[in-house]
Design a protein around this motif. Sequence first.
Motif, short mmCIF file in Angstrom:
data_model
loop_
_atom_site.label_atom_id
_atom_site.label_comp_id
_atom_site.label_asym_id
_atom_site.label_seq_id
_atom_site.Cartn_x
_atom_site.Cartn_y
_atom_site.Cartn_z
N LEU A 1 0.84 -1.19 0.00
CA LEU A 1 0.00 0.00 0.00
C LEU A 1 0.88 1.24 0.00
O LEU A 1 1.88 1.31 0.72
N TRP A 2 0.50 2.20 -0.80
CA TRP A 2 1.28 3.45 -0.91
C TRP A 2 0.31 4.59 -1.20
O TRP A 2 -0.34 4.61 -2.23
N LYS A 3 0.17 5.51 -0.23
CA LYS A 3 -0.72 6.66 -0.38
C LYS A 3 -2.13 6.24 -0.78
O LYS A 3 -2.76 6.82 -1.65
N GLY A 4 -2.62 5.19 -0.14
CA GLY A 4 -3.98 4.74 -0.41
C GLY A 4 -4.16 4.03 -1.73
O GLY A 4 -5.29 3.82 -2.17
N GLN A 5 -3.06 3.63 -2.36
CA GLN A 5 -3.13 2.89 -3.61
C GLN A 5 -2.28 1.62 -3.50
O GLN A 5 -1.61 1.39 -2.50
N THR A 6 -2.33 0.82 -4.54
CA THR A 6 -1.56 -0.44 -4.57
C THR A 6 -0.35 -0.25 -5.47
O THR A 6 -0.49 0.00 -6.66
N LEU A 7 0.83 -0.36 -4.89
CA LEU A 7 2.09 -0.18 -5.62
C LEU A 7 2.73 -1.53 -5.89
O LEU A 7 2.93 -2.33 -4.98
N VAL A 8 3.06 -1.80 -7.16
CA VAL A 8 3.69 -3.06 -7.54
C VAL A 8 5.19 -2.97 -7.24
O VAL A 8 5.90 -2.13 -7.80
N LEU A 9 5.66 -3.84 -6.36
CA LEU A 9 7.07 -3.86 -5.96
C LEU A 9 7.88 -4.80 -6.83
O LEU A 9 9.00 -4.49 -7.23
N GLU A 10 7.34 -5.98 -7.13
CA GLU A 10 8.01 -6.97 -7.99
C GLU A 10 6.97 -7.52 -8.96
O GLU A 10 5.78 -7.60 -8.64
N TRP A 11 7.43 -7.95 -10.15
CA TRP A 11 6.49 -8.44 -11.16
C TRP A 11 7.16 -9.50 -12.02
O TRP A 11 8.28 -9.31 -12.48
N VAL A 12 6.46 -10.62 -12.22
CA VAL A 12 6.92 -11.68 -13.12
C VAL A 12 5.82 -11.89 -14.16
O VAL A 12 4.69 -12.24 -13.80
N PRO A 13 6.09 -11.67 -15.44
CA PRO A 13 5.06 -11.86 -16.47
C PRO A 13 4.56 -13.30 -16.50
O PRO A 13 5.29 -14.24 -16.17
N GLY A 14 3.31 -13.48 -16.90
CA GLY A 14 2.74 -14.82 -17.01
C GLY A 14 3.32 -15.59 -18.18
O GLY A 14 3.84 -15.01 -19.14
N THR A 15 3.21 -16.90 -18.11
CA THR A 15 3.72 -17.75 -19.17
C THR A 15 2.63 -18.20 -20.12
O THR A 15 2.91 -18.78 -21.17
N GLY A 16 1.36 -17.95 -19.78
CA GLY A 16 0.26 -18.35 -20.64
C GLY A 16 0.09 -17.40 -21.81
O GLY A 16 0.58 -16.27 -21.80
N ALA A 17 -0.62 -17.87 -22.84
CA ALA A 17 -0.86 -17.03 -24.01
C ALA A 17 -1.91 -15.97 -23.69
O ALA A 17 -2.78 -16.17 -22.85
N ARG B 1 4.69 -3.59 -14.63
CA ARG B 1 6.12 -3.50 -14.31
C ARG B 1 6.26 -2.99 -12.88
O ARG B 1 5.29 -2.58 -12.25
N ARG B 2 7.48 -3.03 -12.37
CA ARG B 2 7.73 -2.46 -11.06
C ARG B 2 7.35 -0.98 -11.06
O ARG B 2 7.66 -0.25 -11.99
N GLY B 3 6.72 -0.55 -9.99
CA GLY B 3 6.35 0.85 -9.88
C GLY B 3 4.96 1.17 -10.40
O GLY B 3 4.48 2.28 -10.21
N THR B 4 4.30 0.21 -11.06
CA THR B 4 2.93 0.44 -11.51
C THR B 4 2.03 0.64 -10.30
O THR B 4 2.21 0.01 -9.26
N VAL B 5 1.07 1.54 -10.42
CA VAL B 5 0.14 1.82 -9.32
C VAL B 5 -1.27 1.43 -9.75
O VAL B 5 -1.73 1.82 -10.82
N TRP B 6 -1.93 0.64 -8.92
CA TRP B 6 -3.32 0.26 -9.13
C TRP B 6 -4.18 0.90 -8.05
O TRP B 6 -3.68 1.26 -6.98
N PRO B 7 -5.48 1.00 -8.25
CA PRO B 7 -6.38 1.44 -7.18
C PRO B 7 -6.34 0.46 -6.01
O PRO B 7 -6.02 -0.72 -6.19
N ALA C 1 3.17 -7.13 2.80
CA ALA C 1 2.94 -6.99 1.36
C ALA C 1 1.89 -8.03 0.97
O ALA C 1 1.43 -8.81 1.80
N SER C 2 1.51 -8.02 -0.29
CA SER C 2 0.59 -9.05 -0.79
C SER C 2 1.21 -9.72 -2.01
O SER C 2 1.96 -9.10 -2.76
N LEU C 3 0.89 -10.99 -2.18
CA LEU C 3 1.30 -11.75 -3.36
C LEU C 3 0.05 -11.98 -4.19
O LEU C 3 -0.97 -12.44 -3.69
N CYS C 4 0.11 -11.63 -5.47
CA CYS C 4 -1.08 -11.75 -6.32
C CYS C 4 -0.76 -12.48 -7.61
O CYS C 4 0.38 -12.50 -8.07
#
Length: 285
Positions: A157-173, A180-186, A252-255
């Motif tokens: 959580l960062w300033k009332g939003q969700t901040l992506v700290l680490e990211w691994v792209p999916g392997t599915g089509a 990416r790192r640093g992306t902010v979601w609601p 943190a959360s794992l998603c």
Amino acid sequence: MAGGHDAPDMRGRAQVRERPAEPRRAPTAGALATAAVTRTTNAAPSAAAMPAAPGAAGRSVLEGAFGLLEAVERAGEAGPTRLAAECGLPKSTAHRLLEQLAELGALERHGGNYRMGPQMFRLGHRWQPYPGLRSAAPQPMRGLAELTGAAVGICVLWKGQTLVLEWVPGTGAGQPVECRRGTVWPWRSAAGKVLMAAAGPTALPGPPPASWSREASVIRARGAAFDREELVPGVCCVAVPLRGRPGQAPLASLCAVTDPAHRLERIADAVTRTAQVISTSLRGR
């Protein structure tokens, strides 16, 4: 799910007599702020040239500098006129701060424009909400992505939003979202909801939705939060908390992020097991 961001500082040099020269050290985050305040104070700019902000002049300088850094991050690369306009600064003030940030390595000049510098990369990638998290998480995250085909992230959580700290792209089509790192979601993303449910209503950035109290109770009891195309059509997510120690508030959360064709309940079991692996690793550090 929305786009994202990051931030810096450095120390001015003092003349020291009759002392041997010391090896030059890389600037620290706190030193960037000191240098910006010192240089601007010595320059004695007029009140009209300063960014408008309450409090001391030093705070105004820092707000202006960080505002410019965020504007550069959003633009990728831009000139002083555009950046000054975006931040509401006089062009002369913006240019002076941009040049100081470039001297410190927080930005770099590219023709007549400015873009992020190596110092920002170095400082930004050292931050983590818990010691050892960034070294404990990547391998289990990759294993989860390979097992489920989903993209996998660690968020805070960062300033009332969700901040992506680490990211691994999916392997599915046909991955449903690029990130990416640093992306902010609601905060209403699954990765944010599972943290907000543990943090309590005071952590919310505004009045909670009418259904939030009941939803938060369900999340705490289940130990996971779900997002079934609630934020973005075609994007589904399940998230669980990461804890440094049993009983400790989530750090943190794992998603796992996927498309509606996948059963989130089945993916949730794998996400929970992976979170346990990461949390156990953290306790041994």
